[in-house]
Design a protein around this motif. Structure first.
Motif, PDB file in Angstrom:
ATOM      1  N   VAL A 233       3.847 125.192  47.497  1.00 50.30           N
ATOM      2  CA  VAL A 233       4.501 126.470  48.464  1.00 50.30           C
ATOM      3  C   VAL A 233       4.791 125.760  49.729  1.00 50.30           C
ATOM      4  N   GLU A 234       3.790 124.971  50.393  1.00 54.98           N
ATOM      5  CA  GLU A 234       4.049 124.205  51.719  1.00 54.98           C
ATOM      6  C   GLU A 234       5.184 123.506  51.666  1.00 54.98           C
ATOM      7  N   VAL A 235       5.469 122.683  50.769  1.00 58.01           N
ATOM      8  CA  VAL A 235       6.612 122.001  50.633  1.00 58.01           C
ATOM      9  C   VAL A 235       7.906 122.608  50.281  1.00 58.01           C
ATOM     10  N   ALA A 236       7.792 123.691  49.733  1.00 60.82           N
ATOM     11  CA  ALA A 236       8.896 124.457  49.234  1.00 60.82           C
ATOM     12  C   ALA A 236       9.516 125.133  50.577  1.00 60.82           C
ATOM     13  N   ILE A 237       8.542 125.701  51.613  1.00 61.51           N
ATOM     14  CA  ILE A 237       8.605 126.225  53.002  1.00 61.51           C
ATOM     15  C   ILE A 237       9.395 125.245  53.672  1.00 61.51           C
ATOM     16  N   PHE A 238       8.949 123.850  53.799  1.00 67.66           N
ATOM     17  CA  PHE A 238       9.752 123.147  54.444  1.00 67.66           C
ATOM     18  C   PHE A 238      10.973 122.726  53.986  1.00 67.66           C
ATOM     19  N   ALA A 239      11.289 122.872  52.636  1.00 65.55           N
ATOM     20  CA  ALA A 239      12.746 122.734  52.073  1.00 65.55           C
ATOM     21  C   ALA A 239      13.427 123.870  52.485  1.00 65.55           C
ATOM     22  N   ARG A 240      12.852 125.080  52.653  1.00 62.89           N
ATOM     23  CA  ARG A 240      13.592 126.222  53.199  1.00 62.89           C
ATOM     24  C   ARG A 240      13.891 126.234  54.689  1.00 62.89           C
ATOM     25  N   VAL A 241      12.995 125.598  55.284  1.00 61.35           N
ATOM     26  CA  VAL A 241      13.321 125.442  56.679  1.00 61.35           C
ATOM     27  C   VAL A 241      14.082 124.379  56.971  1.00 61.35           C
TER      28      VAL A 241
ATOM     29  N   LEU B 214       6.788 136.635  53.563  1.00 60.34           N
ATOM     30  CA  LEU B 214       5.866 136.744  52.337  1.00 60.34           C
ATOM     31  C   LEU B 214       5.699 135.444  51.480  1.00 60.34           C
ATOM     32  N   VAL B 215       6.503 134.586  51.644  1.00 60.01           N
ATOM     33  CA  VAL B 215       6.340 133.150  50.942  1.00 60.01           C
ATOM     34  C   VAL B 215       5.424 132.406  52.047  1.00 60.01           C
ATOM     35  N   ALA B 216       5.761 132.417  53.338  1.00 60.18           N
ATOM     36  CA  ALA B 216       5.065 131.944  54.289  1.00 60.18           C
ATOM     37  C   ALA B 216       3.309 132.151  54.350  1.00 60.18           C
ATOM     38  N   ILE B 217       3.119 133.615  53.892  1.00 60.57           N
ATOM     39  CA  ILE B 217       1.820 133.961  54.018  1.00 60.57           C
ATOM     40  C   ILE B 217       1.185 133.373  52.641  1.00 60.57           C
ATOM     41  N   ILE B 218       1.566 132.999  51.766  1.00 55.40           N
ATOM     42  CA  ILE B 218       1.039 132.493  50.315  1.00 55.40           C
ATOM     43  C   ILE B 218      -0.190 131.508  50.870  1.00 55.40           C
ATOM     44  N   PRO B 219      -0.055 130.735  51.508  1.00 55.36           N
ATOM     45  CA  PRO B 219      -0.996 129.509  51.829  1.00 55.36           C
ATOM     46  C   PRO B 219      -2.141 130.275  52.621  1.00 55.36           C
ATOM     47  N   PHE B 220      -1.784 131.040  53.558  1.00 56.01           N
ATOM     48  CA  PHE B 220      -2.669 131.437  54.715  1.00 56.01           C
ATOM     49  C   PHE B 220      -3.842 132.599  53.751  1.00 56.01           C
ATOM     50  N   TRP B 221      -3.055 133.347  53.148  1.00 54.88           N
ATOM     51  CA  TRP B 221      -3.824 134.334  52.274  1.00 54.88           C
ATOM     52  C   TRP B 221      -4.688 133.612  51.107  1.00 54.88           C
ATOM     53  N   THR B 222      -4.180 132.408  50.470  1.00 59.95           N
ATOM     54  CA  THR B 222      -5.058 131.827  49.592  1.00 59.95           C
ATOM     55  C   THR B 222      -6.255 131.147  50.350  1.00 59.95           C
ATOM     56  N   PHE B 223      -6.122 130.423  51.364  1.00 62.27           N
ATOM     57  CA  PHE B 223      -6.940 129.701  52.412  1.00 62.27           C
ATOM     58  C   PHE B 223      -8.101 131.009  52.683  1.00 62.27           C
TER      59      PHE B 223
ATOM     60  N   PHE C  49      16.652 123.678  55.089  1.00 65.66           N
ATOM     61  CA  PHE C  49      17.972 124.652  54.415  1.00 65.66           C
ATOM     62  C   PHE C  49      18.339 125.507  55.607  1.00 65.66           C
ATOM     63  N   GLY C  50      17.477 126.198  56.215  1.00 68.92           N
ATOM     64  CA  GLY C  50      17.577 127.179  57.250  1.00 68.92           C
ATOM     65  C   GLY C  50      18.362 126.533  58.484  1.00 68.92           C
ATOM     66  N   LEU C  51      17.981 125.173  58.851  1.00 66.05           N
ATOM     67  CA  LEU C  51      18.608 124.314  59.906  1.00 66.05           C
ATOM     68  C   LEU C  51      19.754 124.212  59.653  1.00 66.05           C
ATOM     69  N   LEU C  52      20.206 123.771  58.313  1.00 66.72           N
ATOM     70  CA  LEU C  52      21.625 123.493  58.041  1.00 66.72           C
ATOM     71  C   LEU C  52      22.624 124.515  58.097  1.00 66.72           C
ATOM     72  N   LEU C  53      21.867 125.795  57.705  1.00 68.77           N
ATOM     73  CA  LEU C  53      22.617 126.968  57.721  1.00 68.77           C
ATOM     74  C   LEU C  53      22.587 127.652  59.305  1.00 68.77           C
ATOM     75  N   ARG C  54      21.915 126.999  60.196  1.00 67.98           N
ATOM     76  CA  ARG C  54      21.791 127.567  61.653  1.00 67.98           C
ATOM     77  C   ARG C  54      20.972 128.754  61.626  1.00 67.98           C
ATOM     78  N   SER C  55      19.944 129.294  60.793  1.00 67.90           N
ATOM     79  CA  SER C  55      19.379 130.350  60.722  1.00 67.90           C
ATOM     80  C   SER C  55      18.086 129.935  61.444  1.00 67.90           C
ATOM     81  N   ASN C  56      17.727 128.653  61.642  1.00 64.95           N
ATOM     82  CA  ASN C  56      16.484 128.326  62.261  1.00 64.95           C
ATOM     83  C   ASN C  56      16.776 127.437  63.584  1.00 64.95           C
ATOM     84  N   SER C  57      15.810 127.459  64.335  1.00 62.91           N
ATOM     85  CA  SER C  57      16.051 126.691  65.523  1.00 62.91           C
ATOM     86  C   SER C  57      15.700 125.094  65.185  1.00 62.91           C
ATOM     87  N   LEU C  58      16.245 124.124  65.810  1.00 64.03           N
ATOM     88  CA  LEU C  58      15.785 123.000  65.481  1.00 64.03           C
ATOM     89  C   LEU C  58      14.531 122.458  65.785  1.00 64.03           C
ATOM     90  N   LEU C  59      13.679 123.369  66.470  1.00 65.47           N
ATOM     91  CA  LEU C  59      12.301 122.894  66.807  1.00 65.47           C
ATOM     92  C   LEU C  59      11.516 123.322  65.551  1.00 65.47           C
TER      93      LEU C  59
END
Length: 194
Positions: free
Chosen positions: A82-90, A17-26, A92-102
């Motif tokens: 929101v785009e910058v916040a998504i990057f911060a979340r990504v 839902l957070v990642a859809i905000i920029p897409f929905w707005t554009f 943070f997810g890398l540090l918690l190992r819930s995202n891949s390195l890519l």
């Protein structure tokens, strides 16, 4: 049993839902612009002026144009944060190992291109930078970690170089060269890489 399942479900739903905000707005502004410029003139022809000079747009087209002019800039500001916040979340997810390195690499490349193309994204980064500097200049932070601002500025320099924003330093400031006078001139003192 219901509470843990609902918390897990909410957490899983919030990511997209957070990642859809920029897409929905554009998409909203693109559809509105397309409807105003292409669809409405096809289905509702322009009304000729009684004075005979040109024609005026239908009221629906004027309302859409007013909506776009009024809400485009504030919406793009929100999208950039929101785009910058998504990057911060990504990250943070890398540090918690819930995202891949890519994931942060790809999103970082996307955010870098947005930074170069969008003044709203540049303003978002400037706003976040000033908020961080203001927080670091607080007396309680300065007393606990006196070098916090220096560390933050060093981090910014490294990130800017990695993003290709700042060139590598080529010459020291004038005050440093005046203080570094010795009897033997050094040809390579201006550029340590030589």
């Amino acid at each position: 049993m219901y509470v843990p399942v609902s918390i897990a479900g909410t957490r899983m739903l919030m990511r997209p839902l957070v990642a859809i905000i920029p897409f929905w707005t554009f998409s909203t502004f693109h559809v509105a612009t397309f409807a105003r410029s292409t669809l409405i003139p096809k289905f509702i022809p322009p009304v000729p002026n009684p004075s005979g000079s040109g024609s005026s747009s239908p009221p629906v087209s004027k309302a859409i144009q007013f909506f776009i002019k009024k809400y485009y800039d504030p919406s793009m500001k929100v999208v950039s944060y929101v785009e910058v916040a998504i990057f911060a979340r990504v990250l943070f997810g890398l540090l918690l190992r819930s995202n891949s390195l890519l994931t942060p690499i790809v999103y970082g490349i996307f955010l870098r291109s947005r930074y170069y193309q969008s003044p709203f994204t540049r303003e978002a980064f400037k706003g976040i930078d000033s908020a961080i500097l203001q927080a670091l200049s607080h007396p309680q932070v300065g007393g606990a970690v006196p070098q916090a601002t220096a560390y933050y500025n060093t981090l910014k320099t490294y990130l800017a170089r990695a993003a290709g924003n700042l060139p590598a330093p080529t010459a020291p400031p004038a005050s440093a060269t005046a203080a570094d006078t010795s009897s033997t001139p050094r040809a390579s003192s201006a550029n340590p890489a030589q």
